[in-house]
Motif scaffolding. Structure first.
Motif, PDB file in Angstrom:
ATOM      1  N   GLU A  62       1.215  -1.402   0.252  1.00 59.72           N
ATOM      2  CA  GLU A  62      -0.372   0.182   0.299  1.00 59.72           C
ATOM      3  C   GLU A  62       1.046   1.256   0.190  1.00 59.72           C
ATOM      4  OE1 GLU A  62      -3.428   0.304  -0.394  1.00 59.72           O
ATOM      5  OE2 GLU A  62      -2.908  -1.589  -0.239  1.00 59.72           O
ATOM      6  N   MET A  63       2.010   0.830   1.052  1.00 59.08           N
ATOM      7  CA  MET A  63       2.713   2.471   0.426  1.00 59.08           C
ATOM      8  C   MET A  63       3.380   2.536  -0.596  1.00 59.08           C
ATOM      9  SD  MET A  63       2.209   4.115   3.455  1.00 59.08           S
ATOM     10  CE  MET A  63       1.314   3.407   4.411  1.00 59.08           C
ATOM     11  N   LYS A  65       1.976   2.031  -3.355  1.00 56.84           N
ATOM     12  CA  LYS A  65       0.600   2.435  -4.398  1.00 56.84           C
ATOM     13  C   LYS A  65       0.957   4.287  -4.002  1.00 56.84           C
ATOM     14  CE  LYS A  65      -2.161  -1.574  -4.158  1.00 56.84           C
ATOM     15  NZ  LYS A  65      -2.843  -2.215  -3.459  1.00 56.84           N
ATOM     16  N   LYS A  66       1.366   4.225  -2.870  1.00 58.14           N
ATOM     17  CA  LYS A  66       0.782   6.003  -2.741  1.00 58.14           C
ATOM     18  C   LYS A  66       1.879   7.055  -3.523  1.00 58.14           C
ATOM     19  CE  LYS A  66      -0.887   6.094   1.776  1.00 58.14           C
ATOM     20  NZ  LYS A  66      -0.742   6.363   3.112  1.00 58.14           N
ATOM     21  N   GLU A  67       1.979   7.916  -4.005  1.00 58.21           N
ATOM     22  CA  GLU A  67       2.744   8.977  -4.782  1.00 58.21           C
ATOM     23  C   GLU A  67       3.841   9.022  -3.845  1.00 58.21           C
ATOM     24  OE1 GLU A  67       0.869  12.084  -6.838  1.00 58.21           O
ATOM     25  OE2 GLU A  67      -0.416  10.919  -7.749  1.00 58.21           O
TER      26      GLU A  67
END
Length: 165
Positions: A62-63, A65-67
């Motif tokens: 998930e991290m 995936k973040k910008e």
């Protein structure tokens, strides 16, 4: 009373099924009911080491995936501060003269006028105002203070009427 505890949703579902059965009997029709499906949140989840590893792996994904954080909005401020620092460093060797030629000329003129006696301060108006003020204070000094609270009472009464029961 050794029954399992049921949730409110299950209780409402059971009541609805009973009502449907009664309505089917009255209407002379057969009613087909289904057992309620327990929600996913009520299913027991065993949190062991493997589950913890899976959770940590999921967090990493998930991290990713973040910008990435974009701090370019502060670049203009950083540039401005860098320019100001460079300007200050360049001016670091400059000599500062706190004496102003015009100020020095005014001081000299003032000192000359003061020594000649042509510059005399007339403070009689201020002195007279101070004396008048002192006389008024002395005249009021021993008078008793009376408080007129008629306006205050009228205001309180108005608010009692406005917000009273």
């Amino acid at each position: 009373m050794s029954e399992q505890k049921k949730s409110l949703v299950e209780g409402i579902s059971c009541m609805a099924q009973v009502g449907a059965l009664f309505a089917g009997e009255v209407a002379g029709m057969e009613v087909v009911t289904q057992d309620p499906v327990s929600p996913a949140e009520e299913m027991e989840l065993v949190w062991d080491d493997q589950e913890e590893r899976n959770y940590r792996e999921w967090l990493k994904m998930e991290m990713e995936k973040k910008e990435a954080a974009n701090f370019s909005e502060f670049s203009a401020e950083e540039e401005y501060r860098r320019e100001m620092r460079e300007d200050a460093e360049q001016r670091g060797g400059d000599q500062v003269s706190w004496e102003d030629e015009r100020e020095r000329a005014y001081r000299l003129q003032y000192q000359n006028l003061r020594q000649k006696g042509t510059l005399v301060w007339d403070c009689s108006g201020e002195r007279a105002a101070q004396e008048r003020s002192r006389a008024r204070v002395d005249a009021r000094k021993n008078q008793p203070l009376t408080w007129d609270d008629q306006d205050e009472r009228a205001c309180m009464e108005m608010y009692r009427k406005k917000y009273g029961k």
